[in-house]
Design an enzyme around this catalytic site. Structure first.
Site, PDB file in Angstrom:
ATOM      1  N   LYS A  84       0.830  -1.216   0.000  1.00  0.00           N
ATOM      2  CA  LYS A  84       0.000   0.000   0.000  1.00  0.00           C
ATOM      3  C   LYS A  84       0.863   1.263   0.000  1.00  0.00           C
ATOM      4  O   LYS A  84       0.609   2.205  -0.734  1.00  0.00           O
ATOM      5  CB  LYS A  84      -0.927   0.029   1.230  1.00  0.00           C
ATOM      6  CG  LYS A  84      -1.834  -1.178   1.367  1.00  0.00           C
ATOM      7  CD  LYS A  84      -2.776  -1.048   2.560  1.00  0.00           C
ATOM      8  CE  LYS A  84      -2.093  -0.943   3.908  1.00  0.00           C
ATOM      9  NZ  LYS A  84      -1.347  -2.142   4.317  1.00  0.00           N
ATOM     10  N   ARG A  90      -8.074   1.795   9.976  1.00  0.00           N
ATOM     11  CA  ARG A  90      -7.774   0.393  10.263  1.00  0.00           C
ATOM     12  C   ARG A  90      -8.821  -0.239  11.166  1.00  0.00           C
ATOM     13  O   ARG A  90      -8.714  -1.432  11.473  1.00  0.00           O
ATOM     14  CB  ARG A  90      -6.421   0.311  10.968  1.00  0.00           C
ATOM     15  CG  ARG A  90      -5.245  -0.050  10.066  1.00  0.00           C
ATOM     16  CD  ARG A  90      -4.008  -0.030  10.932  1.00  0.00           C
ATOM     17  NE  ARG A  90      -2.920  -0.847  10.499  1.00  0.00           N
ATOM     18  CZ  ARG A  90      -1.857  -0.373   9.838  1.00  0.00           C
ATOM     19  NH1 ARG A  90      -1.781   0.870   9.484  1.00  0.00           N
ATOM     20  NH2 ARG A  90      -0.855  -1.189   9.557  1.00  0.00           N
ATOM     21  N   ARG A 108      12.113  -7.471   4.409  1.00  0.00           N
ATOM     22  CA  ARG A 108      12.222  -6.018   4.197  1.00  0.00           C
ATOM     23  C   ARG A 108      13.359  -5.443   5.039  1.00  0.00           C
ATOM     24  O   ARG A 108      13.537  -5.790   6.194  1.00  0.00           O
ATOM     25  CB  ARG A 108      10.889  -5.381   4.610  1.00  0.00           C
ATOM     26  CG  ARG A 108      10.845  -3.884   4.455  1.00  0.00           C
ATOM     27  CD  ARG A 108       9.430  -3.385   4.383  1.00  0.00           C
ATOM     28  NE  ARG A 108       8.702  -3.488   5.641  1.00  0.00           N
ATOM     29  CZ  ARG A 108       7.456  -3.054   5.785  1.00  0.00           C
ATOM     30  NH1 ARG A 108       6.795  -2.510   4.771  1.00  0.00           N
ATOM     31  NH2 ARG A 108       6.843  -3.175   6.950  1.00  0.00           N
ATOM     32  N   ARG A 110      12.965  -3.400  10.398  1.00  0.00           N
ATOM     33  CA  ARG A 110      12.008  -2.656  11.223  1.00  0.00           C
ATOM     34  C   ARG A 110      11.620  -3.532  12.402  1.00  0.00           C
ATOM     35  O   ARG A 110      11.386  -4.728  12.238  1.00  0.00           O
ATOM     36  CB  ARG A 110      10.768  -2.354  10.360  1.00  0.00           C
ATOM     37  CG  ARG A 110      10.352  -0.917  10.399  1.00  0.00           C
ATOM     38  CD  ARG A 110       9.308  -0.667   9.342  1.00  0.00           C
ATOM     39  NE  ARG A 110       7.978  -1.071   9.774  1.00  0.00           N
ATOM     40  CZ  ARG A 110       6.868  -0.801   9.099  1.00  0.00           C
ATOM     41  NH1 ARG A 110       6.930  -0.150   7.956  1.00  0.00           N
ATOM     42  NH2 ARG A 110       5.692  -1.189   9.547  1.00  0.00           N
ATOM     43  N   ARG A 165       0.617  -8.993  13.570  1.00  0.00           N
ATOM     44  CA  ARG A 165       0.029  -7.898  12.775  1.00  0.00           C
ATOM     45  C   ARG A 165      -1.009  -8.452  11.807  1.00  0.00           C
ATOM     46  O   ARG A 165      -2.057  -7.836  11.583  1.00  0.00           O
ATOM     47  CB  ARG A 165       1.132  -7.146  12.014  1.00  0.00           C
ATOM     48  CG  ARG A 165       1.979  -6.278  12.929  1.00  0.00           C
ATOM     49  CD  ARG A 165       3.277  -5.843  12.273  1.00  0.00           C
ATOM     50  NE  ARG A 165       3.118  -4.973  11.138  1.00  0.00           N
ATOM     51  CZ  ARG A 165       4.046  -4.785  10.203  1.00  0.00           C
ATOM     52  NH1 ARG A 165       5.199  -5.420  10.270  1.00  0.00           N
ATOM     53  NH2 ARG A 165       3.825  -3.967   9.221  1.00  0.00           N
TER      54      ARG A 165
HETATM   55  P1  AMP Z   1       2.144   0.538   8.873  1.00  0.00           P
HETATM   56  O1  AMP Z   1       3.403   1.242   8.525  1.00  0.00           O
HETATM   57  O2  AMP Z   1       0.931   1.091   8.168  1.00  0.00           O
HETATM   58  O3  AMP Z   1       2.246  -0.964   8.758  1.00  0.00           O
HETATM   59  O4  AMP Z   1       1.879   0.828  10.432  1.00  0.00           O
HETATM   60  C1  AMP Z   1       2.810   0.454  11.421  1.00  0.00           C
HETATM   61  C2  AMP Z   1       2.165   0.446  12.789  1.00  0.00           C
HETATM   62  O5  AMP Z   1       1.672   1.753  13.125  1.00  0.00           O
HETATM   63  C3  AMP Z   1       0.952  -0.467  12.935  1.00  0.00           C
HETATM   64  O6  AMP Z   1       1.310  -1.821  13.175  1.00  0.00           O
HETATM   65  C4  AMP Z   1       0.257   0.169  14.143  1.00  0.00           C
HETATM   66  O7  AMP Z   1       0.950  -0.124  15.351  1.00  0.00           O
HETATM   67  C5  AMP Z   1       0.462   1.650  13.876  1.00  0.00           C
HETATM   68  N1  AMP Z   1      -0.625   2.214  13.054  1.00  0.00           N
HETATM   69  C6  AMP Z   1      -0.514   2.735  11.792  1.00  0.00           C
HETATM   70  N2  AMP Z   1      -1.703   3.161  11.339  1.00  0.00           N
HETATM   71  C7  AMP Z   1      -2.598   2.923  12.339  1.00  0.00           C
HETATM   72  C8  AMP Z   1      -3.999   3.127  12.462  1.00  0.00           C
HETATM   73  N3  AMP Z   1      -4.729   3.659  11.476  1.00  0.00           N
HETATM   74  N4  AMP Z   1      -4.595   2.741  13.625  1.00  0.00           N
HETATM   75  C9  AMP Z   1      -3.884   2.201  14.631  1.00  0.00           C
HETATM   76  N5  AMP Z   1      -2.554   1.966  14.566  1.00  0.00           N
HETATM   77  C10 AMP Z   1      -1.911   2.321  13.433  1.00  0.00           C
END
Ligand code: AMP
Length: 212
Positions: free
Chosen positions: A13, A85, A119, A152, A163
């Site tokens: 994404k 989310r 990654r 990461r 996740r």
């Molecule tokens: P991402 O980079 O989108 O995979 O996000 C990394 C982490 O940030 C996620 O595993 C959550 O801990 C937090 N996070 C990102 N976006 C959200 C969201 N919309 N709601 C809650 N936690 C979020």
């Protein structure tokens, strides 16, 4: 056009949102990036969310909504990745900036696990490299910054699995939410970033979402 990208972690994404944002000059909002930045800068929000992000759990709705809604309210067009989310987030977003297209990234669980655990990121410029699949590049250092690449925190395999489970429970129901609203579009997210991007543009062009 207000667009959200919906799909499991590792479905590409963020990569696709960056491409779309660059080509069509649409603002890109990534809650994951915003949260990671706050953690790196050790802001008050960063300290609050660190343990959630690093352990792969969702940050509480209130915190994320405060970060996103103010900005989204002012914007006629954006592409969001990683937000909403949860159903609560989706409903609040629709109240202030109704989503016109939600693109659902379809991909197998095996592919996302391989992508996420393979990654590597540059701790300086944030550039993402991948050691898995068809984009195999056994890199140790960033091409730009020459520093060692890192994994990461939340890309460790046990956290990746968590996740994905949280995604299925909390985020997947949004597919039905957007389908009922008539704004859901499906996209096969298997393949290289360029292949997926071509498909994405076709999907959005069919819809007249990109006026070019
Ligand atoms: P991402 O980079 O989108 O995979 O996000 C990394 C982490 O940030 C996620 O595993 C959550 O801990 C937090 N996070 C990102 N976006 C959200 C969201 N919309 N709601 C809650 N936690 C979020």
């Amino acid at each position: 056009m207000r667009i959200t990208f919906l799909g499991p972690p590792g479905s590409g994404k963020g990569t696709q949102a960056e491409k779309l944002s660059a080509e069509f000059d649409i603002p890109h909002i990534s809650t994951g990036d915003i949260l990671r930045n706050s953690i790196t800068k050790q802001t008050e929000i960063g300290r609050k969310v660190k343990s959630y992000v690093e352990s792969g759990r969702l940050v509480p709705d209130g915190v994320v909504l405060d970060l996103v809604l103010g900005e989204a309210r002012q914007m006629e067009s954006f592409v969001m990745d990683g937000f909403p989310r949860t159903l609560v987030q989706a409903e609040r977003l629709d109240e202030i900036a109704p989503i016109e297209i939600s693109v659902f990234f379809e991909i197998s669980e095996a592919t996302v696990v391989a992508r996420l655990t393979g990654r590597r990121i540059c701790p300086v410029c944030g550039r993402v490299y991948n050691l898995s699949g068809d984009r195999a590049v056994a890199k140790e250092r960033c091409d730009e910054c020459s520093v060692s690449l890192v994994i990461r925190e939340d890309d460790q395999e046990n956290i990746v699995r968590r996740r994905i489970e949280i995604y299925k429970e909390e985020t997947l129901p949004l597919r039905e939410y957007y389908r009922k609203k008539g704004v859901l579009r499906r996209l096969s997210a298997e393949g290289t970033p360029d292949t997926v991007y071509r498909r994405l543009k076709r999907t959005l062009l069919e819809d007249d979402s990109l006026k070019i």
